[in-house]
Motif scaffolding. Structure first.
Motif, PDB file in Angstrom:
ATOM      1  N   PHE A   3       0.828  -1.209   0.000  1.00  0.00           N
ATOM      2  CA  PHE A   3       0.000   0.000   0.000  1.00  0.00           C
ATOM      3  C   PHE A   3       0.864   1.261   0.000  1.00  0.00           C
ATOM      4  O   PHE A   3       0.558   2.223  -0.706  1.00  0.00           O
ATOM      5  CB  PHE A   3      -0.967  -0.001   1.187  1.00  0.00           C
ATOM      6  CG  PHE A   3      -2.250  -0.712   0.905  1.00  0.00           C
ATOM      7  CD1 PHE A   3      -3.370  -0.011   0.495  1.00  0.00           C
ATOM      8  CD2 PHE A   3      -2.337  -2.091   1.032  1.00  0.00           C
ATOM      9  CE1 PHE A   3      -4.556  -0.673   0.220  1.00  0.00           C
ATOM     10  CE2 PHE A   3      -3.515  -2.756   0.764  1.00  0.00           C
ATOM     11  CZ  PHE A   3      -4.634  -2.051   0.350  1.00  0.00           C
ATOM     12  N   ASP A   4       1.942   1.270   0.779  1.00  0.00           N
ATOM     13  CA  ASP A   4       2.825   2.438   0.789  1.00  0.00           C
ATOM     14  C   ASP A   4       3.408   2.706  -0.599  1.00  0.00           C
ATOM     15  O   ASP A   4       3.535   3.856  -1.013  1.00  0.00           O
ATOM     16  CB  ASP A   4       3.966   2.252   1.797  1.00  0.00           C
ATOM     17  CG  ASP A   4       3.499   2.367   3.236  1.00  0.00           C
ATOM     18  OD1 ASP A   4       2.380   2.875   3.480  1.00  0.00           O
ATOM     19  OD2 ASP A   4       4.258   1.939   4.125  1.00  0.00           O
ATOM     20  N   ASP A   5       3.757   1.644  -1.305  1.00  0.00           N
ATOM     21  CA  ASP A   5       4.309   1.797  -2.652  1.00  0.00           C
ATOM     22  C   ASP A   5       3.261   2.198  -3.679  1.00  0.00           C
ATOM     23  O   ASP A   5       3.547   2.977  -4.590  1.00  0.00           O
ATOM     24  CB  ASP A   5       4.966   0.487  -3.126  1.00  0.00           C
ATOM     25  CG  ASP A   5       6.274   0.206  -2.433  1.00  0.00           C
ATOM     26  OD1 ASP A   5       6.823   1.120  -1.782  1.00  0.00           O
ATOM     27  OD2 ASP A   5       6.748  -0.953  -2.525  1.00  0.00           O
ATOM     28  N   GLU A   6       2.076   1.649  -3.560  1.00  0.00           N
ATOM     29  CA  GLU A   6       1.064   1.818  -4.606  1.00  0.00           C
ATOM     30  C   GLU A   6       0.098   2.977  -4.374  1.00  0.00           C
ATOM     31  O   GLU A   6      -0.470   3.492  -5.322  1.00  0.00           O
ATOM     32  CB  GLU A   6       0.267   0.516  -4.771  1.00  0.00           C
ATOM     33  CG  GLU A   6       1.103  -0.653  -5.233  1.00  0.00           C
ATOM     34  CD  GLU A   6       1.647  -0.484  -6.639  1.00  0.00           C
ATOM     35  OE1 GLU A   6       0.992   0.171  -7.474  1.00  0.00           O
ATOM     36  OE2 GLU A   6       2.731  -1.022  -6.906  1.00  0.00           O
ATOM     37  N   ILE A  55      -8.587   3.059  -2.798  1.00  0.00           N
ATOM     38  CA  ILE A  55      -9.036   2.374  -1.575  1.00  0.00           C
ATOM     39  C   ILE A  55     -10.468   1.874  -1.778  1.00  0.00           C
ATOM     40  O   ILE A  55     -10.804   0.740  -1.407  1.00  0.00           O
ATOM     41  CB  ILE A  55      -8.934   3.297  -0.347  1.00  0.00           C
ATOM     42  CG1 ILE A  55      -7.474   3.649  -0.050  1.00  0.00           C
ATOM     43  CG2 ILE A  55      -9.616   2.676   0.865  1.00  0.00           C
ATOM     44  CD1 ILE A  55      -6.566   2.483   0.274  1.00  0.00           C
ATOM     45  N   LYS A  56     -11.306   2.679  -2.398  1.00  0.00           N
ATOM     46  CA  LYS A  56     -12.683   2.278  -2.678  1.00  0.00           C
ATOM     47  C   LYS A  56     -12.712   1.041  -3.571  1.00  0.00           C
ATOM     48  O   LYS A  56     -13.456   0.090  -3.326  1.00  0.00           O
ATOM     49  CB  LYS A  56     -13.425   3.438  -3.349  1.00  0.00           C
ATOM     50  CG  LYS A  56     -14.862   3.149  -3.688  1.00  0.00           C
ATOM     51  CD  LYS A  56     -15.500   4.376  -4.341  1.00  0.00           C
ATOM     52  CE  LYS A  56     -16.921   4.102  -4.742  1.00  0.00           C
ATOM     53  NZ  LYS A  56     -17.523   5.282  -5.396  1.00  0.00           N
ATOM     54  N   GLN A  57     -11.889   1.037  -4.626  1.00  0.00           N
ATOM     55  CA  GLN A  57     -11.819  -0.111  -5.537  1.00  0.00           C
ATOM     56  C   GLN A  57     -11.339  -1.358  -4.798  1.00  0.00           C
ATOM     57  O   GLN A  57     -11.876  -2.459  -4.987  1.00  0.00           O
ATOM     58  CB  GLN A  57     -10.882   0.185  -6.709  1.00  0.00           C
ATOM     59  CG  GLN A  57     -11.393   1.200  -7.683  1.00  0.00           C
ATOM     60  CD  GLN A  57     -10.341   1.547  -8.734  1.00  0.00           C
ATOM     61  OE1 GLN A  57      -9.330   0.860  -8.891  1.00  0.00           O
ATOM     62  NE2 GLN A  57     -10.585   2.637  -9.456  1.00  0.00           N
ATOM     63  N   PHE A  58     -10.329  -1.206  -3.960  1.00  0.00           N
ATOM     64  CA  PHE A  58      -9.791  -2.344  -3.212  1.00  0.00           C
ATOM     65  C   PHE A  58     -10.850  -2.915  -2.271  1.00  0.00           C
ATOM     66  O   PHE A  58     -11.056  -4.132  -2.211  1.00  0.00           O
ATOM     67  CB  PHE A  58      -8.547  -1.925  -2.420  1.00  0.00           C
ATOM     68  CG  PHE A  58      -7.931  -3.057  -1.651  1.00  0.00           C
ATOM     69  CD1 PHE A  58      -7.171  -4.021  -2.293  1.00  0.00           C
ATOM     70  CD2 PHE A  58      -8.132  -3.183  -0.289  1.00  0.00           C
ATOM     71  CE1 PHE A  58      -6.616  -5.084  -1.589  1.00  0.00           C
ATOM     72  CE2 PHE A  58      -7.587  -4.231   0.425  1.00  0.00           C
ATOM     73  CZ  PHE A  58      -6.825  -5.185  -0.234  1.00  0.00           C
ATOM     74  N   MET A  59     -11.532  -2.050  -1.550  1.00  0.00           N
ATOM     75  CA  MET A  59     -12.555  -2.509  -0.618  1.00  0.00           C
ATOM     76  C   MET A  59     -13.691  -3.201  -1.363  1.00  0.00           C
ATOM     77  O   MET A  59     -14.208  -4.221  -0.907  1.00  0.00           O
ATOM     78  CB  MET A  59     -13.076  -1.333   0.208  1.00  0.00           C
ATOM     79  CG  MET A  59     -12.031  -0.793   1.167  1.00  0.00           C
ATOM     80  SD  MET A  59     -12.516   0.745   1.973  1.00  0.00           S
ATOM     81  CE  MET A  59     -13.661   0.114   3.175  1.00  0.00           C
ATOM     82  N   SER A  60     -14.058  -2.661  -2.510  1.00  0.00           N
ATOM     83  CA  SER A  60     -15.110  -3.275  -3.314  1.00  0.00           C
ATOM     84  C   SER A  60     -14.685  -4.651  -3.805  1.00  0.00           C
ATOM     85  O   SER A  60     -15.467  -5.602  -3.787  1.00  0.00           O
ATOM     86  CB  SER A  60     -15.438  -2.367  -4.499  1.00  0.00           C
ATOM     87  OG  SER A  60     -16.374  -2.979  -5.340  1.00  0.00           O
TER      88      SER A  60
END
Length: 193
Positions: free
Chosen positions: A129-132, A145-150
């Protein structure tokens, strides 16, 4: 700014297993015990400290060792936190090692190993996450973050407010912990090969 695809590729189960899981499992498998029980609490502390130091040196610090007191203290903390509800305290864990109950010493070392592996997986995910997710654009961070959570779906939505991804965009520690917890429940990463 990374993309969801890049994050998911790095967080692929095989990638995590290769980079984190297998080395931790091999470290646990390579540590040999002469007995599944201990004769007294001093022997118990010595063994859990030695094992913690061995595993930590092999998989986490890659060479840097801890003092025996530090290693014993860290192992004791892990065991107390894991076994708080089951046996109540460190003496209960020691009794398992002394009497060979509940899997004895082997199972106790497995618990230490599993906790060290889980901590390493969490650090690995945080690094991804720090890198991306390093854009200066707030909207981009919220969107990824929204896409990841979805993508993760109900596995993490039980412990997070998925309707508010902005809550996790600047500090994704809760998101990472929820993701690691969902991996514990569903992934073979947390099972030894």
């Amino acid at each position: 700014m990374g993309s969801l695809i890049s994050i998911l590729n790095k967080l692929d189960e095989r990638s995590i297993a290769k980079n984190i899981g297998i080395p931790h499992d091999e470290a646990r498998m390579n540590y040999q015990l002469s007995s599944n029980t201990v004769s007294d609490i001093d022997e118990f502390r010595e063994i859990i400290g030695d094992y913690y130091n061995y595993h930590f040196t092999t998989c986490v610090s890659h060479g840097g060792t801890l003092t025996s007191i530090e290693a014993q203290g860290r192992a004791k903390e892990i065991l107390e936190n894991i076994d708080r509800n089951r046996v109540g305290n460190f003496v209960g864990v020691y009794n398992d090692a002394n009497e060979g109950t509940n899997g004895g010493l082997r199972t106790i070392l497995d618990r230490i190993s599993n906790q060290l592996k889980a901590e390493s997986i969490e650090r690995y995910i945080r690094g991804v996450f720090d890198d991306e997710v390093k854009s200066n654009s707030w909207d981009d961070k919220v969107e990824i973050i929204k896409q990841f959570m979805s993508h993760c779906g109900p596995d993490i939505s039980q412990s997070l407010d998925v309707s508010k991804p902005e809550r996790y965009a600047s500090n994704y520690n809760d998101l990472i912990r929820a993701y690691v917890e969902s991996l514990r429940k569903t992934s073979s990463i947390f099972r030894r090969f």
